[in-house]
Design a protein around this motif. Structure first.
Motif, PDB file in Angstrom:
ATOM      1  N   SER A   2       4.511 -48.974  12.013  1.00  0.00           N
ATOM      2  CA  SER A   2       4.015 -48.044  12.487  1.00  0.00           C
ATOM      3  C   SER A   2       4.871 -47.696  13.009  1.00  0.00           C
ATOM      4  O   SER A   2       5.807 -48.589  14.022  1.00  0.00           O
ATOM      5  N   SER A   3       5.016 -46.284  14.316  1.00  0.00           N
ATOM      6  CA  SER A   3       5.330 -46.030  15.129  1.00  0.00           C
ATOM      7  C   SER A   3       4.611 -45.559  16.581  1.00  0.00           C
ATOM      8  O   SER A   3       3.536 -45.329  15.960  1.00  0.00           O
ATOM      9  N   PHE A   4       5.367 -45.523  17.902  1.00  0.00           N
ATOM     10  CA  PHE A   4       4.769 -44.349  18.389  1.00  0.00           C
ATOM     11  C   PHE A   4       5.459 -43.445  18.894  1.00  0.00           C
ATOM     12  O   PHE A   4       6.956 -43.573  18.999  1.00  0.00           O
ATOM     13  N   GLN A   5       5.538 -41.941  19.579  1.00  0.00           N
ATOM     14  CA  GLN A   5       5.298 -41.200  19.728  1.00  0.00           C
ATOM     15  C   GLN A   5       5.190 -40.765  21.091  1.00  0.00           C
ATOM     16  O   GLN A   5       3.845 -40.469  21.677  1.00  0.00           O
ATOM     17  N   ILE A   6       6.294 -40.864  21.866  1.00  0.00           N
ATOM     18  CA  ILE A   6       6.026 -40.976  23.767  1.00  0.00           C
ATOM     19  C   ILE A   6       6.350 -39.416  24.185  1.00  0.00           C
ATOM     20  O   ILE A   6       7.187 -38.766  24.281  1.00  0.00           O
ATOM     21  N   ILE A 420      -1.899 -50.419  23.940  1.00  0.00           N
ATOM     22  CA  ILE A 420      -1.883 -50.737  24.624  1.00  0.00           C
ATOM     23  C   ILE A 420      -1.550 -48.889  24.515  1.00  0.00           C
ATOM     24  O   ILE A 420      -1.098 -48.605  26.072  1.00  0.00           O
ATOM     25  N   ASP A 421      -0.961 -48.294  23.787  1.00  0.00           N
ATOM     26  CA  ASP A 421      -1.127 -46.692  24.111  1.00  0.00           C
ATOM     27  C   ASP A 421      -2.967 -46.345  24.186  1.00  0.00           C
ATOM     28  O   ASP A 421      -3.167 -44.761  24.735  1.00  0.00           O
ATOM     29  N   ILE A 422      -3.919 -46.300  23.732  1.00  0.00           N
ATOM     30  CA  ILE A 422      -5.347 -46.673  23.849  1.00  0.00           C
ATOM     31  C   ILE A 422      -5.435 -46.690  25.393  1.00  0.00           C
ATOM     32  O   ILE A 422      -5.921 -45.682  26.261  1.00  0.00           O
ATOM     33  N   ARG A 423      -4.525 -47.474  26.277  1.00  0.00           N
ATOM     34  CA  ARG A 423      -5.076 -47.875  27.597  1.00  0.00           C
ATOM     35  C   ARG A 423      -3.886 -46.775  28.503  1.00  0.00           C
ATOM     36  O   ARG A 423      -4.571 -46.568  29.522  1.00  0.00           O
ATOM     37  N   LEU A 424      -3.074 -46.667  28.698  1.00  0.00           N
ATOM     38  CA  LEU A 424      -1.977 -45.934  28.748  1.00  0.00           C
ATOM     39  C   LEU A 424      -2.302 -44.782  28.656  1.00  0.00           C
ATOM     40  O   LEU A 424      -2.606 -44.047  30.009  1.00  0.00           O
ATOM     41  N   ASN A 425      -3.224 -43.734  27.398  1.00  0.00           N
ATOM     42  CA  ASN A 425      -3.603 -43.181  27.686  1.00  0.00           C
ATOM     43  C   ASN A 425      -4.861 -42.447  28.912  1.00  0.00           C
ATOM     44  O   ASN A 425      -5.286 -41.648  29.702  1.00  0.00           O
ATOM     45  N   ALA A 426      -5.604 -43.481  28.592  1.00  0.00           N
ATOM     46  CA  ALA A 426      -6.966 -43.678  29.794  1.00  0.00           C
ATOM     47  C   ALA A 426      -5.797 -43.170  31.139  1.00  0.00           C
ATOM     48  O   ALA A 426      -6.894 -42.812  32.121  1.00  0.00           O
ATOM     49  N   LEU A 427      -5.035 -43.408  31.144  1.00  0.00           N
ATOM     50  CA  LEU A 427      -4.274 -43.297  32.234  1.00  0.00           C
ATOM     51  C   LEU A 427      -3.517 -41.799  33.005  1.00  0.00           C
ATOM     52  O   LEU A 427      -3.318 -41.110  33.809  1.00  0.00           O
ATOM     53  N   GLY A 428      -3.851 -41.858  31.461  1.00  0.00           N
ATOM     54  CA  GLY A 428      -2.813 -39.590  31.720  1.00  0.00           C
ATOM     55  C   GLY A 428      -2.026 -39.941  30.738  1.00  0.00           C
ATOM     56  O   GLY A 428      -0.590 -39.103  31.025  1.00  0.00           O
ATOM     57  N   ALA A 429      -1.252 -40.818  29.491  1.00  0.00           N
ATOM     58  CA  ALA A 429      -0.244 -40.856  28.811  1.00  0.00           C
ATOM     59  C   ALA A 429      -0.608 -40.502  28.145  1.00  0.00           C
ATOM     60  O   ALA A 429      -1.617 -39.802  27.938  1.00  0.00           O
ATOM     61  N   ASN A 430       0.467 -39.655  27.465  1.00  0.00           N
ATOM     62  CA  ASN A 430       0.287 -39.360  25.495  1.00  0.00           C
ATOM     63  C   ASN A 430       1.413 -39.851  25.119  1.00  0.00           C
ATOM     64  O   ASN A 430       2.018 -39.711  24.666  1.00  0.00           O
ATOM     65  N   ILE A 431       0.223 -41.065  24.334  1.00  0.00           N
ATOM     66  CA  ILE A 431       1.413 -41.963  23.283  1.00  0.00           C
ATOM     67  C   ILE A 431       0.224 -41.438  22.126  1.00  0.00           C
ATOM     68  O   ILE A 431      -0.842 -42.040  22.138  1.00  0.00           O
ATOM     69  N   LYS A 432       0.907 -41.336  21.130  1.00  0.00           N
ATOM     70  CA  LYS A 432       0.680 -41.238  18.950  1.00  0.00           C
ATOM     71  C   LYS A 432       1.182 -42.294  18.940  1.00  0.00           C
ATOM     72  O   LYS A 432       2.037 -42.666  18.548  1.00  0.00           O
ATOM     73  N   ARG A 433       0.138 -43.204  18.432  1.00  0.00           N
ATOM     74  CA  ARG A 433       0.319 -44.160  16.418  1.00  0.00           C
ATOM     75  C   ARG A 433       0.337 -43.333  15.730  1.00  0.00           C
ATOM     76  O   ARG A 433      -0.602 -42.820  15.224  1.00  0.00           O
ATOM     77  N   ILE A 434       1.730 -43.076  15.496  1.00  0.00           N
ATOM     78  CA  ILE A 434       2.199 -42.935  13.704  1.00  0.00           C
ATOM     79  C   ILE A 434       1.782 -44.019  12.541  1.00  0.00           C
ATOM     80  O   ILE A 434       2.697 -45.062  12.933  1.00  0.00           O
TER      81      ILE A 434
END
Length: 434
Positions: A2-6, A420-434
């Motif tokens: 998997s990868s993250f797009q941030i 970590i992606d779900i929890r940070l997105n709840a703070l306003g981040a935009n992280i997609k798990r690919i």
């Protein structure tokens, strides 16, 4: 894989609660092998390394019941030692460094253990000498089979003794401690690690009927017992996550609250961030990080350049130096980051340099960061996470960068950080798990 797009450049806001401590979880879960009675452990983080260890114990015959998302009950009354001889055990335990801590409990209770050379982060040599020498002094015999690449350990009897550890290894101390609690007589461990997670292990073992004194110091005295009982235990919040969130808030100029941090167990971590000029405020058992347009690195009283270095507890944990390094890149001023323990842990800095950070890698253990303050404009990049802690540092950099970054090999991040992606997105981040 998997990868993250941030998408970088977004400020975060709100509150976040740290997961249970990974390093403590690996220790206390191994300790369930010391008794045939039920042990319930709560606040277990749902991360790869911990889940893999739980799965390994299940394959060994431990009865495991998941009470809720973060609470498990373990009962090791039917441990299958023959499973240790199988290829399945070899492949699973070799990929998980925490599996080395099953040696102490197995030798203490059953008189034998088998363990392959363990895996984990690729951050340089990580000796097992402290583990093995300490358990040998209690009476165990070690044999390494080079063709099978595994250690075979046997002990007809464990006898307490005095030992001075050559290094204050956390996992080494834990392993020796778990062997010593059922050794005949008194064991004294000097230069023992005394991290909060090790203290937690001691408290759990004492709740099971062990007799350990000196908890919280580097001199542990253990009076051996013949039998241990069940207990209930709650894992501390993860101090590495707490530090990661502090650095993340500062570097993205965000205002966040970190909830339920067990502040009194954080040691020097908050003051170390203050040395970088980062404001943070204790509110009960929470930490509030206000919006800061910029932050300035302090110098020492004599005016010399600030040095941030890891050290055995109560010094600064080495697991946070990667975070301090990336956060310093956006500070005003310069700092020397000295990673003493692992010779490969700073090698990820080339990725930060490619993004625009001014960092000089002096040698495998030291890096000088020339902080550019608000003049730093990190460029988005495509990179790969080499280990857990470098992975979170790269994620912090990507959150601060202009444009969209990609981080590959995020299984390394998942090993230590829950959703970590779900929890940070709840703070306003935009992280997609690919």
């Amino acid at each position: 894989m998997s990868s993250f797009q941030i998408e970088g450049g977004r400020r975060l806001s709100g509150s976040i609660t740290p997961q249970g401590a990974k390093n403590e979880a690996l220790q206390v879960i191994c300790a369930v092998l010391l008794t045939s009675e039920s042990i319930t452990i709560s606040n277990i983080p749902d991360i790869l390394d911990v889940n893999n260890l739980i799965s390994l114990l299940g394959d060994m015959g431990v009865d495991i019941k998941r009470e809720n998302a973060n609470t498990y009950t373990f009962k090791a009354d039917k441990v299958n030692l023959d499973y240790l001889q199988t290829e399945d055990f070899y492949s699973k335990s070799a990929s998980l460094r925490g599996s080395v801590m099953i040696v102490g409990p197995l030798v203490a209770r059953f008189g034998k253990a088998i363990i392959p050379k363990p895996g984990g982060d690729k951050i340089g040599r990580r000796r097992l000498d402290t583990h093995f020498i300490g358990i040998q002094k209690l009476g165990a015999e070690f044999h390494y089979d080079p063709s099978a690449k595994r250690y075979e350990i046997e002990a007809k009897k464990l006898t307490g003794c005095y030992m001075l550890l050559d290094e204050a290894s956390v996992t080494g101390t834990a392993n020796i401690l778990m062997a010593a609690v059922m050794a005949e007589g008194i064991t004294t461990i000097y230069n023992a690690a005394c991290e909060p997670y090790l203290q937690q292990l001691c408290k759990m073992l004492n709740a099971m009927g062990a007799k350990i004194s000196g908890v919280g110091s580097n001199l542990l005295t253990i009076e051996g017992v013949t039998k241990l009982n069940g207990c209930q235990h709650r894992i501390l919040p993860d101090m590495i996550e707490v530090g990661s969130f502090i650095g993340m808030a500062a570097m993205t100029a965000s205002e966040i609250t970190i909830k339920d941090v067990a502040y009194n167990e954080l040691g020097i971590i908050p003051d170390s961030f203050r040395r970088l000029g980062i404001q943070l405020e204790q509110r009960g058992d929470d930490i509030f990080i206000p919006y800061q347009k910029n932050y300035t690195i302090e110098s020492f009283i004599d005016g010399s350049i600030m040095t941030i270095a890891d050290a055995p507890w109560p010094g600064l944990t080495p697991d946070l130096l990667s975070v301090f390094l990336v956060v310093a890149a956006k500070a005003k001023g310069s700092v020397l980051i000295h990673q003493k323990m692992f010779e490969s842990r700073l090698f990820f800095v080339d990725k930060l340099i490619d993004m625009g950070a001014q960092i000089i890698l002096c040698d495998p253990h030291r890096a000088t960061v020339i902080g550019q303050g608000n003049h730093l404009h990190l460029r988005a990049s495509t990179m790969s996470s080499p280990d857990i802690r470098a992975g979170i540092a790269l994620l912090i950099a990507a959150l601060c960068a202009e444009g969209t970054s990609t981080i590959h090999n995020i299984d390394q991040i998942d090993r230590g950080y829950q959703d970590i992606d779900i929890r940070l997105n709840a703070l306003g981040a935009n992280i997609k798990r690919i």
